[in-house]
Design a protein around this motif. Structure first.
Motif, PDB file in Angstrom:
ATOM      1  N   SER A  55      -3.527   7.052   4.718  1.00  0.00           N
ATOM      2  CA  SER A  55      -2.146   6.623   4.578  1.00  0.00           C
ATOM      3  C   SER A  55      -2.065   5.103   4.521  1.00  0.00           C
ATOM      4  N   ARG A 134      -5.372  17.965  -0.957  1.00  0.00           N
ATOM      5  CA  ARG A 134      -5.299  16.540  -1.331  1.00  0.00           C
ATOM      6  C   ARG A 134      -6.642  15.830  -1.246  1.00  0.00           C
ATOM      7  N   ASP A 301       3.363  13.754   3.027  1.00  0.00           N
ATOM      8  CA  ASP A 301       4.296  12.844   2.357  1.00  0.00           C
ATOM      9  C   ASP A 301       5.260  12.260   3.389  1.00  0.00           C
ATOM     10  N   GLU A 302       5.933  11.188   3.000  1.00  0.00           N
ATOM     11  CA  GLU A 302       6.962  10.603   3.868  1.00  0.00           C
ATOM     12  C   GLU A 302       8.053  11.613   4.188  1.00  0.00           C
TER      13      GLU A 302
END
Length: 435
Positions: A55, A134, A301-302
């Motif tokens: 991240s 991912r 994800d955010e």
């Protein structure tokens, strides 16, 4: 994968001592960063200290900013977000170079490819599952035979898994000299050195496995430092007959260091986090990573993370961590260095030993070094003895999750976290109040 495995009772104390020695070794190691990074998608090493693993800091204002805690620059493998530069990328295509080595006084046991098969493709699947696809982890072995080191194993004088031991430096230098003519190190993100299991003591007696993570002092091959390298010795075989299913798990643990994750076990073993993260316990039944680590590695994800930084009361819906998609993590910052994290753990995916599904509450401290307890799980049922009866799972914390109607309170900080209920899909509603 078996949900429960066993070791002989006489070995239980041995494993506890192993964990204590291993934790002590890591707690005293200075892990150097800013050495080498990789390009996601290409898998090529490059001498670029500006690229961070996992991240990354957002390039625009975000409501998550108050929850992106950070630690001082001298913290060893900080839990802060974003991960400092120097570690391997943890998203996209990651190519892992596997080198199987042996010694004149410990000739290869079986074939080199047999040794590789103990860890791949299981490790690749573990990362694919944990990362929701991912991380495309690709274990490769361009040298398909045992690579004989120039000196006997005993000559290296390694007594424990610690990067500061001189023998490790010598071994890496010899390894590079032997492999470099046949391998382009620039083509890989990280290196796995799979040592023949008959070199050194059993993992039940001592733990030699170690990872050089972001090591600035690493020997150079093909113009790049061999800075993120994991060494695996012996076999984590507890005698239960489950090694074929469980033994590989030492490698995703060690590779977790290459991605920038710290050890979560302490001098007391798994008493801080238990079996809720593979960086705490990597023996026995399969387990996953904490949601905090999935965010740190860039697998969330955010939109899947909520930051409860404002005073007042907010309600959040959490979906099970093993399930792809949906909200996964609520972060409650205490200050710029520490925060509570809240997630929903259920049996599924890499989590096979979850005996009491529910909401896990834990504290993350970005100022604590690897092996010192940077994460602490709060037990909803203290002194219950837990609900798992495997000597490879820290029993007391196995039932730590909070269920509907239960509440976690921090009176000093003025924070109350309540599990308000569930819905037919198994999602949980969490209410966070802070003064």
């Amino acid at each position: 994968m078996q949900a429960v495995s066993r070791i002989r009772p006489a070995r239980r104390d041995t494993r506890r001592r192993i964990r204590q020695r291993r934790a002590a070794a890591f707690a005293s190691v200075t892990v150097l960063t800013l050495a080498v990074s990789t390009s996601a998608g290409t898998g090529h090493l490059r001498a670029d200290p500006t690229t961070a693993a996992g991240s990354t800091a957002p390039g625009h204002p975000t409501p998550l900013a108050p929850c992106m805690i950070s630690g001082p620059s001298d913290v060893q493998m900080t839990e802060g977000i974003p991960t400092p530069p120097g570690y391997s990328r943890s998203t996209g295509t990651v190519r892992a170079l596997n080198l199987m080595i042996d010694f004149s006084d410990a000739p290869g046991e079986g074939t080199a490819l047999d040794r590789l098969a103990e860890f791949a493709p299981q490790t690749r699947q573990w990362f694919a599952t944990s990362s929701y696809g991912r991380l495309d982890y690709r274990p490769e072995a361009p040298i398909d035979h045992w690579l004989r080191m120039p000196k006997p194993f005993s000559a290296y004088g390694m007594e424990r898994g610690a990067p500061f031991e001189p023998g490790y430096r010598e071994l890496v230098e010899d390894l590079v000299a032997r492999a470099d003519p046949k391998v382009d190190f620039r083509a890989y993100d990280l290196v796995n050195v799979l040592v023949t299991p008959n070199a050194g003591p059993s993992a039940l007696d001592t733990v030699l496995s170690v990872t050089f993570a972001g090591n600035r002092e690493a020997p150079v091959a093909d113009g790049v430092p061999v800075a993120n390298a994991s060494f695996v010795y012996s076999r984590q075989d507890d005698g239960s007959g489950a090694y074929g299913e469980t033994g590989y798990r030492v490698l995703p643990h060690e590779n977790g260091h290459a991605f920038g994750l710290p050890d979560l076990y302490t001098h007391e073993g798994g008493g801080a986090v238990g079996h809720w993260d593979i960086m705490s316990e990597d023996w026995g039944a399969d387990n996953d990573l904490l949601g905090w680590h999935k965010w740190k590695l860039g697998w969330l994800d955010e939109t899947q993370v909520s930051c409860a930084a404002a005073a007042g009361t907010g309600e959040y819906t959490l979906t099970p961590l093993p399930r792809p998609g949906g909200a996964k993590l609520v972060v409650v910052p205490l200050d710029s260095r520490t925060a509570y994290a809240v997630e929903l753990r259920t049996q599924g995916g890499n989590d096979v030993a979850v005996c009491r599904p529910g909401v896990l509450v834990y504290k993350v401290d970005a100022t604590v070094d690897t092996g010192g307890g940077p994460v602490r799980v709060y037990d909803s049922r203290r002194d219950s003895g837990g609900c798992v009866r495997s000597p490879n799972v820290h029993a007391e914390l196995s039932d730590a999750a909070f269920v509907p109607g239960e509440t976690f309170k921090d009176p000093r900080a003025g924070i109350v976290i309540t599990v308000a209920g569930t819905d037919p899909a198994g999602n949980h509603r969490v209410r966070v109040t802070r003064r």
